[in-house]
Design a protein around this motif. Structure first.
Motif, PDB file in Angstrom:
ATOM      1  N   UNK A 142      -6.025 -28.522  29.526  1.00  0.00           N
ATOM      2  CA  UNK A 142      -5.659 -28.772  30.922  1.00  0.00           C
ATOM      3  C   UNK A 142      -6.558 -27.983  31.878  1.00  0.00           C
ATOM      4  N   UNK A 143      -6.985 -26.794  31.457  1.00  0.00           N
ATOM      5  CA  UNK A 143      -7.869 -25.992  32.310  1.00  0.00           C
ATOM      6  C   UNK A 143      -9.230 -26.666  32.478  1.00  0.00           C
ATOM      7  N   UNK A 144      -9.809 -27.109  31.370  1.00  0.00           N
ATOM      8  CA  UNK A 144     -11.106 -27.773  31.462  1.00  0.00           C
ATOM      9  C   UNK A 144     -11.010 -29.052  32.288  1.00  0.00           C
ATOM     10  N   UNK A 145      -9.891 -29.751  32.165  1.00  0.00           N
ATOM     11  CA  UNK A 145      -9.705 -30.976  32.953  1.00  0.00           C
ATOM     12  C   UNK A 145      -9.657 -30.655  34.444  1.00  0.00           C
ATOM     13  N   UNK A 146      -8.977 -29.567  34.809  1.00  0.00           N
ATOM     14  CA  UNK A 146      -8.924 -29.161  36.211  1.00  0.00           C
ATOM     15  C   UNK A 146     -10.306 -28.751  36.709  1.00  0.00           C
ATOM     16  N   UNK A 147     -11.026 -27.993  35.887  1.00  0.00           N
ATOM     17  CA  UNK A 147     -12.380 -27.583  36.266  1.00  0.00           C
ATOM     18  C   UNK A 147     -13.283 -28.794  36.457  1.00  0.00           C
ATOM     19  N   UNK A 148     -13.151 -29.787  35.570  1.00  0.00           N
ATOM     20  CA  UNK A 148     -13.970 -31.003  35.689  1.00  0.00           C
ATOM     21  C   UNK A 148     -13.641 -31.763  36.972  1.00  0.00           C
ATOM     22  N   UNK A 149     -12.341 -31.862  37.293  1.00  0.00           N
ATOM     23  CA  UNK A 149     -11.922 -32.580  38.495  1.00  0.00           C
ATOM     24  C   UNK A 149     -12.476 -31.923  39.751  1.00  0.00           C
ATOM     25  N   UNK A 150     -12.627 -30.587  39.728  1.00  0.00           N
ATOM     26  CA  UNK A 150     -13.099 -29.842  40.897  1.00  0.00           C
ATOM     27  C   UNK A 150     -14.598 -29.549  40.845  1.00  0.00           C
ATOM     28  N   UNK A 151     -15.298 -30.138  39.909  1.00  0.00           N
ATOM     29  CA  UNK A 151     -16.705 -29.773  39.708  1.00  0.00           C
ATOM     30  C   UNK A 151     -17.566 -30.008  40.947  1.00  0.00           C
TER      31      UNK A 151
END
Length: 240
Positions: free
Chosen positions: A58-67
């Motif tokens: 979930x953390x990596x997904x959030x980071x990707x969404x905010x990239x």
């Protein structure tokens, strides 16, 4: 650690202001030299104890969404996990699947493969005492002993921020963006950001500036809050 600033410490690991180690590593997008990867940009490195774990996904997904927000701030993103490049590539598909509109897109940042755990020890994310006789973490204790860290590195390659999390607590990447906004502003202007500050809010004049100096630096002026102590140290000025 000879790759960090050579000075005595009361605590292990990297301290704010240290030059971040310039390591070489294999990643999900190829081999990198870390300082070369950063170039003249800011950087954020966030670590994970293992691929295919629920909180980290979930953390990596959030980071990707905010990239794109990180890109606007000239911040290069990179993750680290103890598994192999092959696992990282497979895991990345799971990560992107959490945002169906981006599921067909590649993960917008690389993941470092730290399968020998050398970087995790070097950067203070894994205690050497937790390694077995072959130098590998004791599997049953790994997620409990591993320290999930966020490192923010400035263009000068020095550590500007580190936040330490237990592996059971997901990070808030919107908050990390807010902190980067503060770091970038205060690196250029002689101000500090108060509690709960966000871009556009008033900032604070740093205590080392006299009122006379502050008047010259801040044409919009500043307001001083009256306090029972009579000390005029809470000085607010509009976002410069």
């Amino acid at each position: 650690n000879s790759q960090c600033n050579n000075r005595d410490r009361d605590m292990p690991g990297l301290l704010l202001g240290d030059v971040f180690p310039d390591f070489e590593a294999n990643t999900s997008t190829g081999k990198i030299k870390f300082h070369e990867f950063l170039g003249n940009s800011w950087g954020i490195l966030f670590s994970h104890p293992r691929d295919f774990t629920p909180v980290c996904t979930t953390e990596l997904a959030s980071a990707a969404r905010l990239s794109n927000e990180f890109k606007k701030r000239d911040v290069k993103m990179i993750a680290l996990s103890i598994d192999s490049v092959e696992d990282h590539c497979s895991w990345s598909k799971d990560v992107m699947a959490l945002h169906p509109e981006q599921a067909a897109s590649p993960l917008p940042f690389p993941i470092i493969a730290d399968d020998k755990r050398e970087l995790s020890v070097l950067l203070g994310m894994l205690d050497p005492d937790e390694l077995d006789k072959d130098g590998m973490p004791l599997t049953a204790r790994l997620c409990l002993s591993y320290k999930c860290v966020v490192f923010v590195i400035g263009p000068d390659k020095k550590l500007k921020l580190s936040i330490l999390y237990p592996a059971t607590t997901g990070r808030n990447f919107a908050e990390i963006l807010r902190v980067i906004d503060s770091l970038q502003l205060t690196a250029k202007k002689k101000v500090a950001t108060p509690v709960d500050w966000k871009p556009g809010d008033d900032v604070m004049v740093i205590p080392s500036l006299s009122d006379e100096e502050a008047k010259k630096l801040f044409p919009a002026g500043f307001n001083t809050k009256e306090l029972p102590s009579g000390k005029n140290y809470l000085r607010y000025t509009p976002h410069p």
